[in-house]
Design an enzyme around this catalytic site. Structure first.
Site, PDB file in Angstrom:
ATOM      1  N   CYS A  50       0.800  -1.237   0.000  1.00 44.87           N
ATOM      2  CA  CYS A  50       0.000   0.000   0.000  1.00 44.87           C
ATOM      3  C   CYS A  50       0.825   1.276   0.000  1.00 44.87           C
ATOM      4  O   CYS A  50       0.276   2.368  -0.005  1.00 44.87           O
ATOM      5  CB  CYS A  50      -0.958  -0.001   1.197  1.00 44.87           C
ATOM      6  SG  CYS A  50      -0.141   0.252   2.792  1.00 44.87           S
ATOM      7  N   CYS A  96       1.689  -4.189   8.585  1.00 47.94           N
ATOM      8  CA  CYS A  96       1.433  -2.803   8.186  1.00 47.94           C
ATOM      9  C   CYS A  96       0.098  -2.381   8.783  1.00 47.94           C
ATOM     10  O   CYS A  96      -0.901  -3.088   8.639  1.00 47.94           O
ATOM     11  CB  CYS A  96       1.396  -2.705   6.662  1.00 47.94           C
ATOM     12  SG  CYS A  96       0.881  -1.079   6.056  1.00 47.94           S
ATOM     13  N   CYS A  99      -2.655  -1.716   5.674  1.00 50.73           N
ATOM     14  CA  CYS A  99      -3.237  -2.755   4.814  1.00 50.73           C
ATOM     15  C   CYS A  99      -3.139  -4.158   5.403  1.00 50.73           C
ATOM     16  O   CYS A  99      -3.521  -5.122   4.754  1.00 50.73           O
ATOM     17  CB  CYS A  99      -2.613  -2.721   3.436  1.00 50.73           C
ATOM     18  SG  CYS A  99      -0.912  -3.321   3.374  1.00 50.73           S
ATOM     19  N   CYS A 119      12.601  -7.338  12.519  1.00 50.85           N
ATOM     20  CA  CYS A 119      13.226  -8.219  11.534  1.00 50.85           C
ATOM     21  C   CYS A 119      12.235  -8.340  10.372  1.00 50.85           C
ATOM     22  O   CYS A 119      11.216  -9.019  10.490  1.00 50.85           O
ATOM     23  CB  CYS A 119      13.487  -9.559  12.217  1.00 50.85           C
ATOM     24  SG  CYS A 119      14.460 -10.696  11.279  1.00 50.85           S
TER      25      CYS A 119
END
Length: 131
Positions: A50, A96, A99, A119
């Site tokens: 996104c 995220c 999204c 990571c």
């Protein structure tokens, strides 16, 4: 940040197969194979799905874990954490916040000031070079 909502079919049509596998199916790149593992350019790392800003070069560090590592998000709330008890382990998955793309995991063994190590799979990010 505005939420992005797409069906699995829409994501599959938009993303290359390897990016879809990592971000939508919670896959993992093989260690030391990702584009940004040994990468030291100045700029920002955005979500591959996104384009939301996730991390910056200022928080990237060499963790020698086989994946790009960051000690903090670019801004508060760029990512969300989810308990991950898969593969016989207990970890915190990082996604995220815009999204819900799987990015990687966060561990409590990073450098100050946060002492955290995000990571992150290279395929989950797009790098935007700073001028």
């Amino acid at each position: 940040m505005e939420k992005v909502h797409k069906t699995n079919s829409q994501w599959r049509d938009l993303l290359p197969d390897d990016v879809y596998y990592i971000t939508r199916e919670a896959g993992t790149e093989r260690p030391y194979t990702g584009r940004y593992n040994d990468f030291h350019e100045v700029g920002q790392y955005h979500c591959a799905c996104c384009d939301a800003l996730l991390f910056t070069h200022q928080t990237k560090f060499d963790s020698h874990c086989g994946w790009p590592a960051f000690f903090d998000e670019a801004q508060v709330g760029a990512t969300v954490r989810i308990l991950d008890e898969s593969h016989g382990m207990v970890r915190e998955e990082v996604r995220c916040s815009c999204c819900d793309a799987h990015l990687g995991h966060v561990f409590p063994d990073g450098p100050p000031p946060t002492k955290e190590r995000y990571c992150i799979n290279s395929l989950a990010m797009k790098f935007v070079k700073q001028d």
